[in-house]
Design a protein around this motif. Sequence first.
Motif, PDB file in Angstrom:
ATOM      1  N   ASN A 188       3.137   0.418   3.160  1.00  0.00           N
ATOM      2  CA  ASN A 188       3.419   0.524   1.733  1.00  0.00           C
ATOM      3  C   ASN A 188       2.831  -0.665   0.989  1.00  0.00           C
ATOM      4  O   ASN A 188       3.408  -1.744   0.997  1.00  0.00           O
ATOM      5  N   PRO A 189       1.676  -0.507   0.380  1.00  0.00           N
ATOM      6  CA  PRO A 189       0.995   0.761   0.133  1.00  0.00           C
ATOM      7  C   PRO A 189      -0.053   1.115   1.192  1.00  0.00           C
ATOM      8  O   PRO A 189      -0.712   0.244   1.746  1.00  0.00           O
ATOM      9  N   ASP A 200      -0.351  -2.906   3.741  1.00  0.00           N
ATOM     10  CA  ASP A 200       0.849  -3.664   4.106  1.00  0.00           C
ATOM     11  C   ASP A 200       1.315  -3.044   5.417  1.00  0.00           C
ATOM     12  O   ASP A 200       0.951  -1.904   5.732  1.00  0.00           O
TER      13      ASP A 200
HETATM   14 MN    MN Z   1       4.662  -3.406   0.579  1.00  0.00          MN
END
Ligand code: MN
Length: 381
Positions: A191-192, A205
Amino acid sequence: MNIHEYQASELFAKYGLPVNAGRVAYNPEEAAAHARAFGGTVVLKAQVHSGGRGKAGGVKLAKSPEEAAEKTGQILGLDIRGHIVRKVLVAPAADIAKEYYLGVILDREARGITLMGSAEGGVDIEEVAATAPEQIIRVTADRTLGLQDYQARELAFGMGIPADQVNGFVAIAKGLYAAFVGEDASLAEINPLIRTGDGKWQALDAKVVLDDSALGRHPGSEALRDLDEENATELAAKAAGMAFVKLDGEIGCMVNGAGLSMATMDAIKFAGGAPANFLDVGGGATSAQVVAGLKLILDDPEVKAILFNIFGGIARCDVIAQGIVDGLTQIEVKVPLVVRLLGTNQEEGRRILRDSGYNLITADTMSEAAQKAVAAARGSL
Ligand code: MN
Ligand code: GDP
């Protein structure tokens, strides 16, 4: 066990996921050197066991080695949700065209491994779950065959991924699922997950939580532990051979047996309170362990009362009672203590407590003990 983003990225890379390879810096000079080696714009990311780094100023872009050094100086030492930043990941900055969310969880409700995806990437997924739950698409992997291509495609279509990008997404979903299973994780999250300006998928991430109970199957995992990030009390409990989990309530609990501990926490909640910890002193608790446990509980300034719920099966009530008394002679306890002793040698145990001269509140049943502990914590007993 939580690990850092840079460590999770390394695990993901083993499973073929397109991660952004970065280097860790412990000071501004190292960050500048890494930035020089990468060339161009770099992203600097606080390495802490916490999300929300972006919002907290823990993610910054730097266009030059000098800027990288300066901004690393700003990030180091930041307090992000109670985590102090001691290292920064330096990586080539990505050109983001679109951010998605992709996560794999152990889904108790679905009794399987569930993939969650959302076109609302980059932000706190908990926020999306609370405000727009329909934006999160879920598929539970086939329990026998694992994640099937059609399931990953279903996820992609639900997330609104354009048809020509679906195959690339399926490979990533399968890679993340393989990483989750292969590493015995309880959470694996990107995320992302982004589409870059030049049309590539990239995991920008990486978050992984490893299942503590499976660490024995992964000899390398222990080296990923960051003691700076772990709860000091939990580490001390582990060293003393006890299971301790810090919680945020006000009633300290000392219980023998994991099942009874869980039931005790439920009883406290039912009585209107909240447990400050989970502490299982084990089936054959010794008085030394009780003393150690008492110290662990009292380390927490939030504790307003302590509840001992002891069922003497293998453990003997007199031994536990002696431990409580020993503890009280060694440690100054300023909060009320509620004790429920039941089972082997209960009479002897109760006699020891009575004769100790300490002011202990006793209870016969678990619910009575929980009610008394909640009342005592509020100062109304
Ligand atoms: Mn993140
Ligand atoms: P988190 O806030 O702790 O989840 O940290 P993330 O690593 O997810 O970063 C937060 C946000 O920073 C991302 O959602 C991106 O919008 C942005 N970000 C992170 N890395 C880069 C990068 O390389 N380039 C750009 N332009 N933005 C980035």
